[in-house]
Design an enzyme around this catalytic site. Structure first.
Site, PDB file in Angstrom:
ATOM      1  N   ASP A 177      42.939  55.540  19.583  1.00 43.01           N
ATOM      2  CA  ASP A 177      42.886  55.238  17.590  1.00 43.01           C
ATOM      3  C   ASP A 177      43.221  53.868  18.142  1.00 43.01           C
ATOM      4  O   ASP A 177      43.648  52.897  18.087  1.00 43.01           O
ATOM      5  CB  ASP A 177      44.712  55.696  18.405  1.00 43.01           C
ATOM      6  CG  ASP A 177      45.084  56.011  17.133  1.00 43.01           C
ATOM      7  OD1 ASP A 177      44.626  57.107  16.443  1.00 43.01           O
ATOM      8  OD2 ASP A 177      46.849  55.332  16.703  1.00 43.01           O
ATOM      9  N   GLU A 213      38.248  54.430  16.972  1.00 40.51           N
ATOM     10  CA  GLU A 213      38.294  54.853  16.058  1.00 40.51           C
ATOM     11  C   GLU A 213      38.747  53.532  14.162  1.00 40.51           C
ATOM     12  O   GLU A 213      39.351  52.511  14.446  1.00 40.51           O
ATOM     13  CB  GLU A 213      39.980  55.531  15.041  1.00 40.51           C
ATOM     14  CG  GLU A 213      39.853  56.057  14.343  1.00 40.51           C
ATOM     15  CD  GLU A 213      41.268  56.641  14.017  1.00 40.51           C
ATOM     16  OE1 GLU A 213      41.587  57.228  12.856  1.00 40.51           O
ATOM     17  OE2 GLU A 213      42.549  55.530  14.325  1.00 40.51           O
TER      18      GLU A 213
HETATM   19  C1  LAG Z   1      44.882  56.609  13.530  1.00 39.41           C
HETATM   20  N1  LAG Z   1      43.734  56.266  12.896  1.00 39.41           N
HETATM   21  O1  LAG Z   1      44.452  55.123  12.647  1.00 39.41           O
HETATM   22  C2  LAG Z   1      44.827  58.571  13.400  1.00 39.41           C
HETATM   23  O2  LAG Z   1      43.880  58.709  13.593  1.00 39.41           O
HETATM   24  C3  LAG Z   1      46.170  58.917  12.996  1.00 39.41           C
HETATM   25  O3  LAG Z   1      46.440  60.165  12.873  1.00 39.41           O
HETATM   26  C4  LAG Z   1      47.774  57.970  13.341  1.00 39.41           C
HETATM   27  O4  LAG Z   1      48.671  58.880  11.739  1.00 39.41           O
HETATM   28  C5  LAG Z   1      47.034  56.820  12.889  1.00 39.41           C
HETATM   29  N2  LAG Z   1      46.256  56.187  14.027  1.00 39.41           N
HETATM   30  C6  LAG Z   1      48.568  56.279  13.765  1.00 39.41           C
HETATM   31  O5  LAG Z   1      48.585  56.608  15.076  1.00 39.41           O
HETATM   32  C7  LAG Z   1      49.021  59.224  12.314  1.00 39.41           C
HETATM   33  C8  LAG Z   1      49.506  60.013  11.168  1.00 39.41           C
HETATM   34  C9  LAG Z   1      50.505  59.199   9.982  1.00 39.41           C
HETATM   35  C10 LAG Z   1      51.675  58.708  10.933  1.00 39.41           C
HETATM   36  C11 LAG Z   1      51.194  58.088  12.436  1.00 39.41           C
HETATM   37  C12 LAG Z   1      52.509  58.127  13.350  1.00 39.41           C
HETATM   38  O6  LAG Z   1      47.879  60.299  10.356  1.00 39.41           O
HETATM   39  O7  LAG Z   1      51.020  60.204   9.198  1.00 39.41           O
HETATM   40  O8  LAG Z   1      52.494  57.884  10.432  1.00 39.41           O
HETATM   41  O9  LAG Z   1      50.488  59.224  12.739  1.00 39.41           O
HETATM   42  O10 LAG Z   1      53.363  59.034  13.421  1.00 39.41           O
HETATM   43  C13 LAG Z   1      54.391  58.973  10.381  1.00 39.41           C
HETATM   44  C14 LAG Z   1      54.301  59.124   8.726  1.00 39.41           C
HETATM   45  C15 LAG Z   1      54.286  57.335   7.880  1.00 39.41           C
HETATM   46  C16 LAG Z   1      55.402  56.880   8.629  1.00 39.41           C
HETATM   47  C17 LAG Z   1      55.146  56.621  10.290  1.00 39.41           C
HETATM   48  C18 LAG Z   1      56.290  55.785  11.175  1.00 39.41           C
HETATM   49  O11 LAG Z   1      53.618  59.698   8.081  1.00 39.41           O
HETATM   50  O12 LAG Z   1      54.537  57.969   6.437  1.00 39.41           O
HETATM   51  O13 LAG Z   1      55.453  55.437   7.697  1.00 39.41           O
HETATM   52  O14 LAG Z   1      55.122  58.097  10.316  1.00 39.41           O
HETATM   53  O15 LAG Z   1      56.690  56.174  11.179  1.00 39.41           O
END
Ligand code: LAG
Ligand code: CA
Length: 492
Positions: A177, A213
């Protein structure tokens, strides 16, 4: 995505093995933050390297790996090395406390000195602001996620121990990731110190298969070439270009030289997909543009092209159902986690005697006939070259894979719900009716898209190939699938 290990073990035995799938990627397996509403993305907020999530505990994970390996289905784990949680505090799925704000993770343990801070990240709020700047991109926080300092031997050792534990359990590799956000030399150090594989399941001296990724759509950002020596690259331009074609924005005939000539990395370095856990909800892509399970005809056709073309190593997403609510181009339910009972336990996949399943919860794209039959197509055609390309100068194409497989597409925009305002081509209601070179030996073949071959009985269309390899190919303009395909093992 989000399946329980016991269910995956069952699926390896009853479906993935028998239907020729080479492997299964599982959602992150290590302890992660428990977040309000239990979004799917909490699994991308590590708390420790204890193997325990709602998919199961370490014992269940071990048992799954053993069962899948016995069926020849390899297990690939999604590993989150870049960061720990966001700034909140709470408990992880194995019961460990954490405090993201203070950067305290006693379950590892990691403490503030193990994270990047003002000494290494140049931005005021420690967030990545300029995504094209290699220093910010590696040393600052991705969406507020606490960013680990991989130059430290201590951090490396903790992560190497976790990966070696997975290897000793019998996994075959990793989806790494957020590789863009880690220095290639740090990753090189970590991966070079991994154990050889467990000889209970693998030949001696086997090494893990790793795919990174790297979200790169061209331009000045961090270039995937920096990571090529570290494994395969998830080539994001693959899904984007294919989706663009299947949405009718670019004619199918141009696919003739699809690959490096379109600016993609070499296929031998590429790992590819059409849909993913992120794309399906508009993360890293664009909702309404990328193709997910809500457009099954398109998803099947684009996936079939991916599986038929000789480029990269393909992966299919197998997802769960959620209620999509689109507002201003965003899915308000993009966060919704897997289906659960009243206690928050993930609901099992239930397979009925007629092979249907509880599809109110699970989409099981990998069990769609058009998809599993194309998976078999890919394993049968192997490395055979693309031959016998034919197109009608527009959106009808056909090609063979050497003398082992043949596929044809007839993309009719009206069939794909594509609204074509400046409809200049009058192709819209065209059927494909052509005598084409299939490259196949003479015989009668079963179209594995409109049906299945059961013993010697074909439930779909048949394709009659003459001694010269020619066959009359027909795809109407209103059929349920816009393509047909067959291969040596589908010969009647
Ligand atoms: C990846 N790509 O670099 C993953 O494919 C992707 O799914 C991951 O983000 C990211 N790395 C970090 O591992 C996912 C969600 C995000 C989420 C993150 C952490 O797509 O939306 O962020 O996992 O759970 C979430 C909130 C954000 C917030 C963050 C920290 O959506 O708004 O800032 O958590 O609290
Ligand atoms: Ca980083």
């Amino acid at each position: 995505m989000e399946w329980k290990y016991d269910d995956i073990g069952d699926e390896c035995e009853r479906f993935l093995g028998p239907y020729g799938y080479g492997g299964v990627q599982v959602s992150p397996v290590n302890e992660h933050a428990i977040m309000d509403g239990r979004p799917w993305y909490e699994r991308y907020q590590p708390v420790s390297y204890v193997i325990q999530t709602r998919s199961g505990n370490e014992r269940q994970f071990r048992r799954m790996v053993e069962r899948c390996n016995r069926m020849g289905v390899r297990v690939y784990v999604d590993i989150v090395l870049n960061h720990m949680t966001g700034g909140q505090q709470g408990f992880g799925t194995a019961g460990n406390r954490f405090n993201g704000h203070e950067q305290q993770y006693p379950g590892v343990p990691f403490t503030p000195e193990h994270f990047n801070g003002p000494e290494s990240c140049p931005t005021d709020n420690l967030e990545i602001i300029d995504w094209d700047d290699p220093v910010q991109s590696r040393n600052c926080r991705l969406f507020g996620l606490r960013d680990l300092k991989h130059s430290l031997e201590y951090v490396r050792q903790k992560q190497i121990a976790f990966l070696n534990k997975l290897i000793d359990i019998g996994v075959a590799g990793f989806r790494c990731d957020a590789s863009t956000h880690m220095w290639p030399e740090d990753l090189k150090n970590i991966f070079s110190r991994l154990n050889n594989f467990n000889v209970q399941f693998f030949p001696p001296n086997s090494r893990p298969f790793i795919y990174h990724e790297i979200i790169y759509y061209g331009g000045s950002g961090i270039n995937p070439n920096e990571y090529i020596s570290l494994g395969r690259i998830i080539e994001f331009r693959f899904w984007k270009e294919i989706t663009n074609v299947f949405r009718g924005n670019n004619q199918l005939r141009w696919l003739r030289n699809f690959g490096t000539e379109w600016g993609l990395i070499d296929g031998t370095n590429a790992f590819i997909m059409i849909d993913s856990h992120d794309l399906r909800v508009g993360h890293n892509g664009q909702l309404g543009f990328n193709i997910n399970c809500f457009e099954p005809r398109l998803l099947k056709a684009a996936t079939a092209f991916m599986l038929a073309w000789n480029y990269g190593i393909p992966r299919i997403l197998s997802s769960y159902r959620w209620k999509q609510i689109i507002k201003d181009g965003k899915d308000l339910n993009e966060w919704v986690g897997p289906p659960t009972d009243l206690f928050g336990n993930i609901i099992s996949v239930k397979i009925n005697p007629d092979k249907s399943w509880n599809d109110e919860y699970w989409i099981c794209e990998h069990r769609w006939r058009q998809i599993y039959n194309m998976v078999r197509f890919r394993s049968i055609v192997g490395d055979e070259p693309i031959l016998n390309w034919w197109d009608n100068g527009d959106n009808q194409i056909a090609f063979s894979r050497g003398h082992s497989g043949f596929i044809a597409f007839n993309l009719q925009k009206s069939n794909m719900n594509i609204i074509d305002n400046n409809n200049t081509d009058n192709n819209d209601s065209l059927e494909l009716r052509q005598r084409l070179q299939t490259g196949l030996p003479a015989g009668t073949y079963c179209d594995i898209i409109s049906g299945d071959l059961n013993g010697n009985h074909c439930t779909g269309k048949t394709i009659i190939v003459d001694e010269n390899g020619l066959a009359d190919i027909y795809i109407g303009h209103d059929e349920s699938d816009i393509f047909l395909a067959t291969h040596l093992d589908a010969k009647l």
